[in-house]
Motif scaffolding. Structure first.
Motif, PDB file in Angstrom:
ATOM      1  N   ALA A  64       0.797  -1.346  -0.064  1.00  0.00           N
ATOM      2  CA  ALA A  64      -0.166   0.034   0.128  1.00  0.00           C
ATOM      3  C   ALA A  64       1.044   1.169  -0.172  1.00  0.00           C
ATOM      4  CB  ALA A  64      -0.925   0.006   0.789  1.00  0.00           C
ATOM      5  N   GLY A  65       1.961   0.703   0.194  1.00  0.00           N
ATOM      6  CA  GLY A  65       2.838   2.370  -0.167  1.00  0.00           C
ATOM      7  C   GLY A  65       3.330   2.998   1.307  1.00  0.00           C
ATOM      8  N   VAL A  66       2.891   2.297   2.627  1.00  0.00           N
ATOM      9  CA  VAL A  66       2.606   2.750   3.767  1.00  0.00           C
ATOM     10  C   VAL A  66       3.284   2.119   5.046  1.00  0.00           C
ATOM     11  CG1 VAL A  66       0.930   4.511   3.454  1.00  0.00           C
ATOM     12  CG2 VAL A  66       0.660   2.195   4.658  1.00  0.00           C
ATOM     13  N   PRO A  67       4.520   2.400   6.111  1.00  0.00           N
ATOM     14  CA  PRO A  67       5.332   1.876   6.348  1.00  0.00           C
ATOM     15  C   PRO A  67       4.214   0.711   7.546  1.00  0.00           C
ATOM     16  CG  PRO A  67       6.093   3.911   6.850  1.00  0.00           C
ATOM     17  CD  PRO A  67       4.570   4.278   6.081  1.00  0.00           C
ATOM     18  N   LEU A  68       4.664  -0.364   7.398  1.00  0.00           N
ATOM     19  CA  LEU A  68       3.806  -1.561   8.616  1.00  0.00           C
ATOM     20  C   LEU A  68       4.123  -1.005  10.059  1.00  0.00           C
ATOM     21  CD1 LEU A  68       4.628  -4.160   6.136  1.00  0.00           C
ATOM     22  CD2 LEU A  68       2.628  -2.622   5.864  1.00  0.00           C
ATOM     23  N   THR A  69       2.820  -1.205  10.462  1.00  0.00           N
ATOM     24  CA  THR A  69       3.271  -1.632  11.866  1.00  0.00           C
ATOM     25  C   THR A  69       2.710  -2.841  12.589  1.00  0.00           C
ATOM     26  OG1 THR A  69       1.750   1.203  11.893  1.00  0.00           O
ATOM     27  CG2 THR A  69       1.108  -0.411  13.858  1.00  0.00           C
ATOM     28  N   PRO A  70       3.795  -3.270  13.187  1.00  0.00           N
ATOM     29  CA  PRO A  70       3.738  -4.553  14.028  1.00  0.00           C
ATOM     30  C   PRO A  70       2.480  -5.085  14.768  1.00  0.00           C
ATOM     31  CG  PRO A  70       6.323  -2.810  14.356  1.00  0.00           C
ATOM     32  CD  PRO A  70       5.074  -2.030  13.907  1.00  0.00           C
ATOM     33  N   MET A  71       1.730  -5.450  14.341  1.00  0.00           N
ATOM     34  CA  MET A  71       0.528  -6.206  14.951  1.00  0.00           C
ATOM     35  C   MET A  71      -0.542  -5.327  14.697  1.00  0.00           C
ATOM     36  SD  MET A  71       1.901  -9.314  16.277  1.00  0.00           S
ATOM     37  CE  MET A  71      -0.079  -9.690  16.868  1.00  0.00           C
ATOM     38  N   GLY A  72      -0.259  -4.021  14.007  1.00  0.00           N
ATOM     39  CA  GLY A  72      -1.684  -3.829  13.188  1.00  0.00           C
ATOM     40  C   GLY A  72      -1.665  -3.886  11.397  1.00  0.00           C
ATOM     41  N   SER A  73      -0.916  -4.554  10.905  1.00  0.00           N
ATOM     42  CA  SER A  73      -0.903  -4.786   9.972  1.00  0.00           C
ATOM     43  C   SER A  73      -1.651  -6.143   9.982  1.00  0.00           C
ATOM     44  CB  SER A  73       0.583  -4.113   8.850  1.00  0.00           C
ATOM     45  OG  SER A  73       0.377  -2.855   8.978  1.00  0.00           O
ATOM     46  N   ILE A  74      -2.309  -5.908   8.346  1.00  0.00           N
ATOM     47  CA  ILE A  74      -1.941  -7.374   7.310  1.00  0.00           C
ATOM     48  C   ILE A  74      -1.926  -7.650   5.924  1.00  0.00           C
ATOM     49  CG2 ILE A  74      -4.358  -7.075   7.858  1.00  0.00           C
ATOM     50  CD1 ILE A  74      -4.664 -10.184   8.391  1.00  0.00           C
ATOM     51  N   ALA A  75      -1.760  -8.788   5.522  1.00  0.00           N
ATOM     52  CA  ALA A  75      -1.713  -8.185   4.130  1.00  0.00           C
ATOM     53  C   ALA A  75      -2.212  -9.116   4.145  1.00  0.00           C
ATOM     54  CB  ALA A  75      -0.251  -9.557   3.969  1.00  0.00           C
ATOM     55  N   VAL A  76      -3.191  -9.115   2.253  1.00  0.00           N
ATOM     56  CA  VAL A  76      -4.367  -9.838   2.286  1.00  0.00           C
ATOM     57  C   VAL A  76      -4.507  -9.752   0.268  1.00  0.00           C
ATOM     58  CG1 VAL A  76      -5.477  -8.392   4.395  1.00  0.00           C
ATOM     59  CG2 VAL A  76      -5.834  -7.502   2.040  1.00  0.00           C
ATOM     60  N   ASP A  77      -5.812 -10.453   0.437  1.00  0.00           N
ATOM     61  CA  ASP A  77      -5.758 -10.632  -0.810  1.00  0.00           C
ATOM     62  C   ASP A  77      -6.572  -9.725  -1.530  1.00  0.00           C
ATOM     63  OD1 ASP A  77      -6.285 -11.091  -3.678  1.00  0.00           O
ATOM     64  OD2 ASP A  77      -6.805 -13.284  -3.579  1.00  0.00           O
ATOM     65  N   PRO A  78      -5.672  -8.402  -2.473  1.00  0.00           N
ATOM     66  CA  PRO A  78      -6.226  -7.568  -2.630  1.00  0.00           C
ATOM     67  C   PRO A  78      -7.163  -7.397  -3.994  1.00  0.00           C
ATOM     68  CG  PRO A  78      -4.343  -7.757  -3.986  1.00  0.00           C
ATOM     69  CD  PRO A  78      -4.567  -8.700  -2.871  1.00  0.00           C
ATOM     70  N   ALA A  79      -7.592  -8.717  -4.133  1.00  0.00           N
ATOM     71  CA  ALA A  79      -8.669  -8.766  -5.258  1.00  0.00           C
ATOM     72  C   ALA A  79     -10.290  -8.880  -4.529  1.00  0.00           C
ATOM     73  CB  ALA A  79      -8.705 -10.033  -5.824  1.00  0.00           C
ATOM     74  N   TYR A  80     -10.151  -8.725  -2.877  1.00  0.00           N
ATOM     75  CA  TYR A  80     -11.326  -9.662  -2.542  1.00  0.00           C
ATOM     76  C   TYR A  80     -11.536  -7.642  -1.747  1.00  0.00           C
ATOM     77  CZ  TYR A  80     -11.420 -13.543  -4.013  1.00  0.00           C
ATOM     78  OH  TYR A  80     -12.026 -14.313  -4.666  1.00  0.00           O
ATOM     79  N   HIS A  81     -10.102  -7.432  -0.654  1.00  0.00           N
ATOM     80  CA  HIS A  81     -10.058  -6.262  -0.002  1.00  0.00           C
ATOM     81  C   HIS A  81      -8.830  -5.058  -0.324  1.00  0.00           C
ATOM     82  CE1 HIS A  81     -11.188  -8.629   3.424  1.00  0.00           C
ATOM     83  NE2 HIS A  81     -10.709  -9.671   2.671  1.00  0.00           N
ATOM     84  N   PRO A  82      -9.253  -3.969  -0.330  1.00  0.00           N
ATOM     85  CA  PRO A  82      -8.466  -2.617  -0.297  1.00  0.00           C
ATOM     86  C   PRO A  82      -7.499  -2.519   0.180  1.00  0.00           C
ATOM     87  CG  PRO A  82     -10.893  -1.880   0.684  1.00  0.00           C
ATOM     88  CD  PRO A  82     -11.039  -3.555   0.461  1.00  0.00           C
ATOM     89  N   TYR A  83      -6.561  -2.262  -0.023  1.00  0.00           N
ATOM     90  CA  TYR A  83      -5.926  -1.835   0.708  1.00  0.00           C
ATOM     91  C   TYR A  83      -6.779  -0.183   2.018  1.00  0.00           C
ATOM     92  CZ  TYR A  83      -2.634  -3.922  -1.792  1.00  0.00           C
ATOM     93  OH  TYR A  83      -1.412  -5.022  -2.456  1.00  0.00           O
ATOM     94  N   GLY A  84      -6.086  -0.461   3.146  1.00  0.00           N
ATOM     95  CA  GLY A  84      -7.063   0.222   3.698  1.00  0.00           C
ATOM     96  C   GLY A  84      -7.758  -0.310   4.706  1.00  0.00           C
ATOM     97  N   ALA A  85      -8.529  -1.347   4.130  1.00  0.00           N
ATOM     98  CA  ALA A  85      -9.627  -2.209   4.831  1.00  0.00           C
ATOM     99  C   ALA A  85      -9.375  -2.168   5.954  1.00  0.00           C
ATOM    100  CB  ALA A  85      -9.934  -3.236   3.530  1.00  0.00           C
ATOM    101  N   VAL A  86      -9.649  -1.813   7.520  1.00  0.00           N
ATOM    102  CA  VAL A  86      -9.525  -2.613   8.312  1.00  0.00           C
ATOM    103  C   VAL A  86     -10.446  -3.417   8.472  1.00  0.00           C
ATOM    104  CG1 VAL A  86     -10.235  -1.654  10.609  1.00  0.00           C
ATOM    105  CG2 VAL A  86     -10.253   0.334   9.312  1.00  0.00           C
ATOM    106  N   VAL A  87     -10.248  -4.847   9.329  1.00  0.00           N
ATOM    107  CA  VAL A  87     -10.380  -5.984   9.546  1.00  0.00           C
ATOM    108  C   VAL A  87      -9.670  -6.614  10.684  1.00  0.00           C
ATOM    109  CG1 VAL A  87      -9.878  -6.432   7.147  1.00  0.00           C
ATOM    110  CG2 VAL A  87      -8.030  -7.428   8.282  1.00  0.00           C
TER     111      VAL A  87
END
Length: 400
Positions: free
Chosen positions: A312-335
């Motif tokens: 997504a172009g932003v720094p990842l946050t430990p225990m706050g960021s997750i990698a997803v399948d972008p065919a279903y979840h947009p970047y920035g989605a809160v899951v």
């Protein structure tokens, strides 16, 4: 390769974004779900009380990740969809009120903020319902090769190209192309574009080396999508994801274990010991079982508390960021994911900020970013369990 695995997994477009631990088939504690008809993808309205562990989960890392997501799209067109694709999410403008409200949340007010600004939906869909984890390794490196630090970290080759299949699908109005991967990586060969060479077929001149490390450590960086390089003078730099050769990740550790040559399980410690005992030629032969290969670029580290930049172009946050399948979840989605970790419930709110080859397997597959360094690595290696998913959308946003 979490992010190569992640295209990227960092940008982690990593090749695998996945733990090397054995897959567990035991259902996650406390998340048994009644049988429902299978659907490709659907969002089912829910209440916060329906989300297991919502009342007790630590939401502060997710708030940090959410603020970073807001900062990352601050310059985007308000009418544009969230980056990355996905099947839902609305426009940048739809998220603006929540982004504004997030800036004034004080410690302890995270739960009230999310409940006031978001509506939860349970995610249903086909594919693998599972969470694994990844991390940012810190490895010893050298500027010049020697017998131990012999594997190069290569920059993106000049002959590598990306074909935007999605653009051709729209230009040609072609349904077959719409069903293909959104992009392909290839090599220019005369007037044609051919698949890029596999790992075992790469030549030394494909990419320029900016550092060298132990072959197993370099492979670990490629699996995770990026990492920090520690040099003898005490300085550190980041090997950030630059590109990947397009092949689907296949675990070299798993292949070595399945062949009976790696005893004690497919762990990095066991692989390193096996490599040191069997030598460089055997190590390269073992690594060639994985056709995927990740190229890097060197970056300065300005914030040691933050992780590398994800897809997504932003720094990842430990225990706050997750990698997803972008065919279903947009970047920035809160899951919110509810699963298991080492026999205990794992219930976390996370922000979709990365992807990876092993993660592009449906709406219920994710890779949690655990942090940087060996402790995070040991923790990430132990995560591999079924999970249920929810997504939080700004109140009033349409879901179709």
């Amino acid at each position: 390769m979490r992010r190569a695995l992640l295209l990227v997994c960092t940008g982690l477009a990593i090749a695998g974004c996945a733990s090397t631990s054995e897959t567990t088939t035991r259902p996650p504690t406390g998340v048994t779900e009644p049988s429902q008809p299978a659907v490709e993808f659907a969002l089912q309205p829910a209440r916060f009380g329906d989300v297991p562990g919502w009342a007790s989960a630590d939401l502060s890392p997710a708030l940090t990740a959410f603020r970073r997501a807001c900062d990352g799209r601050r310059q985007r067109d308000p009418t544009a969809a969230l980056p990355g694709g996905g099947r839902y999410g609305g426009t940048v403008a739809d998220w603006a009120p929540a982004c504004t409200a997030a800036q004034s949340v004080t410690p302890g007010g995270e739960r009230a903020f999310f409940e006031a600004n978001f509506q939860p939906y349970q995610v249903r869909g086909e594919g693998e319902a599972r969470i694994t984890a990844y991390y940012e390794p810190i490895i010893e490196a050298r500027r010049f090769p020697d017998p131990v630090y012999s594997a190069p970290l290569l920059t993106k080759p000049s002959d590598m190209v990306t074909v935007d299949i999605a653009a051709f699908a729209e230009a040609y109005d072609n349904e077959a192309l719409r069903g293909a991967p959104r992009a392909l990586t290839g090599q220019i060969n005369g007037t044609q574009v051919r698949p890029y060479p596999k790992r075992g077929e790469l030549t030394p001149y494909q990419g320029q080396a900016f550092a060298y490390a132990h072959p197993v450590d370099v492979y670990n960086l490629q699996i995770q999508g990026s990492g920090r390089l520690s040099f003898p003078d005490g300085t550190q730099a980041r090997a950030a994801f630059a590109s990947q050769n397009g092949y689907r990740w296949r675990s070299a550790l798993g292949a070595l274990r399945d062949s009976g040559r790696l005893q004690g399980g497919a762990t990095w410690q066991n692989f390193r010991a096996w490599s040191d005992q069997n030598g460089a030629a055997a190590t390269q032969e073992a690594l060639s079982a994985d056709p995927s290969y990740v190229f890097f670029q060197e970056e300065q580290i300005t914030d040691y508390a933050a992780g590398p930049r994800g897809a997504a172009g932003v720094p990842l946050t430990p225990m706050g960021s997750i990698a997803v399948d972008p065919a279903y979840h947009p970047y920035g989605a809160v899951v919110f994911v509810a699963g298991e970790y080492q026999g205990q419930v794992f219930q976390r709110l996370l922000v979709a900020q990365d992807t990876g080859g092993a993660i592009r397997r449906g709406p219920l597959r994710g890779d949690v970013f655990w942090g940087s360094g060996p402790e995070a690595g040991r923790a990430a290696e132990g995560m591999n369990a079924p999970a249920r998913w929810w997504t939080l959308l700004p109140r009033g946003i349409p879901i179709s």
